[in-house]
Design an enzyme around this catalytic site. Structure first.
Site, mmCIF file in Angstrom:
data_model
loop_
_atom_site.group_PDB
_atom_site.id
_atom_site.type_symbol
_atom_site.label_atom_id
_atom_site.label_comp_id
_atom_site.label_asym_id
_atom_site.label_seq_id
_atom_site.Cartn_x
_atom_site.Cartn_y
_atom_site.Cartn_z
ATOM 1 N N TYR A 172 4.140 0.161 -13.753
ATOM 2 C CA TYR A 172 4.878 0.077 -12.492
ATOM 3 C C TYR A 172 6.346 0.417 -12.723
ATOM 4 O O TYR A 172 6.915 1.277 -12.041
ATOM 5 C CB TYR A 172 4.736 -1.332 -11.908
ATOM 6 N N ILE B 150 7.284 -5.220 3.102
ATOM 7 C CA ILE B 150 8.590 -4.588 3.290
ATOM 8 C C ILE B 150 8.472 -3.356 4.184
ATOM 9 O O ILE B 150 9.317 -3.114 5.051
ATOM 10 C CB ILE B 150 9.214 -4.225 1.930
ATOM 11 N N GLY B 151 7.424 -2.567 3.983
ATOM 12 C CA GLY B 151 7.248 -1.375 4.805
ATOM 13 C C GLY B 151 7.153 -1.696 6.280
ATOM 14 O O GLY B 151 7.747 -1.018 7.127
ATOM 15 N N THR C 88 5.971 5.226 4.296
ATOM 16 C CA THR C 88 4.734 5.026 3.552
ATOM 17 C C THR C 88 4.595 3.556 3.156
ATOM 18 O O THR C 88 5.565 2.815 3.085
ATOM 19 C CB THR C 88 4.714 5.894 2.287
ATOM 20 N N SER D 8 12.206 -0.516 -8.234
ATOM 21 C CA SER D 8 12.176 -1.825 -8.889
ATOM 22 C C SER D 8 12.736 -1.663 -10.291
ATOM 23 O O SER D 8 12.647 -0.582 -10.892
ATOM 24 C CB SER D 8 10.733 -2.341 -8.967
#
Length: 270
Positions: A181, A29-30, A21, A172
């Site tokens: 986040y 990064i994906g 995803t 993270s």
């Protein structure tokens, strides 16, 4: 809503299938993980969501999904690029349906690289932003992992104690000034680590990877310089650094690593 980007190349049914995803930008990064797994012999289905990139400071990258899919095809992978709004609780099941239909088999590795990430702190986070972060980073991740677990079938002839399925989630440790986040990623950690135990009977491992500071276009010059000074190796991480670890975790050699939160950050200071 879920839509597709481009057709897949010719079938190659001997390759296992990975679903990744958050592959919306070629420098992300994906995308780095997708390239590495394709080079290692995986077919790759991936999701992206253009409206998210469009409202972020870096903006949408026109044609990114098609370009990434072409790269993966040139590496020998069959591909399926799937546009999916992960705030929709029905999206995970549709994504799996499309990945299986277009690539002709079940998903063996699930890599969660998507994220909602809009900076705000304790005092200025809105309820709408808080809920959106948890919908994407936590709820969608749980639903994707649940869908994977419901559909996963142990490879024929696999003996007891052998893990053939893989879940890897990117996390993270951001919290200060990044409340929704960081909090939603913390929930993701717990969901993924629960999967390491609750899906063990299927022969599935589940791990969390913290890639540390990776500049994919979101860092200011000042932040970049400060992070480099705080990293013993004197550089920032790259998507390839994260991709190599994910590749190992998804390999047969990585099957004994399970239920871990792994830092791949070059020793960066907290």
């Amino acid at each position: 809503m879920t839509t597709t980007a481009r057709p897949s190349p010719a079938p190659a049914p001997s390759r296992p299938i990975a679903l990744i995803t958050g592959v919306g930008r070629s420098i992300g990064i994906g995308a780095g993980i997708a390239r590495r797994l394709a080079a290692s012999g995986w077919d790759v289905a991936f999701t992206y969501w253009t409206p998210y990139d469009r409202r972020m400071e870096w903006g949408a990258e026109p044609g990114a999904a098609a370009s990434i899919a072409q790269e993966l095809a040139e590496a020998g992978a069959r591909t399926a690029a799937i546009e999916a709004d992960l705030t929709d609780p029905d999206a995970p099941a549709r994504v799996f349906d499309e990945a299986e239909q277009r690539l002709g088999g079940p998903v063996t590795a699930l890599v969660l690289s998507h994220a909602e990430s809009v900076d705000s702190g304790l005092l200025d986070t809105t309820v709408e932003a808080f809920d959106r972060h948890f919908a994407v980073n936590s709820r969608a991740s749980w639903l994707l992992i649940r869908e994977y677990g419901l559909r996963f079938r142990t490879a024929p002839g696999t003996g007891s104690g052998t893990a053939t399925g893989r879940i890897v989630a990117l996390t993270s440790d951001h919290t200060v000034g990044n409340l929704p986040y960081g909090a939603s990623k913390g929930a993701l950690d717990r969901i993924t680590l629960a999967a390491a135990h609750e899906l063990a009977h299927l022969g599935v491992t589940a791990n969390v990877v913290n890639p540390g500071p990776v500049d994919t276009g979101w860092m200011s010059d000042d932040l970049r310089e400060a992070l480099v000074r705080g990293t013993p190796l004197g550089r920032l991480g790259t998507p390839r650094d994260t991709a190599h670890l994910v590749d190992f975790l998804c390999s047969p050699e990585g099957q004994w690593i399970n239920g871990q939160l792994l830092k791949s950050n070059g020793g960066a200071a907290a």
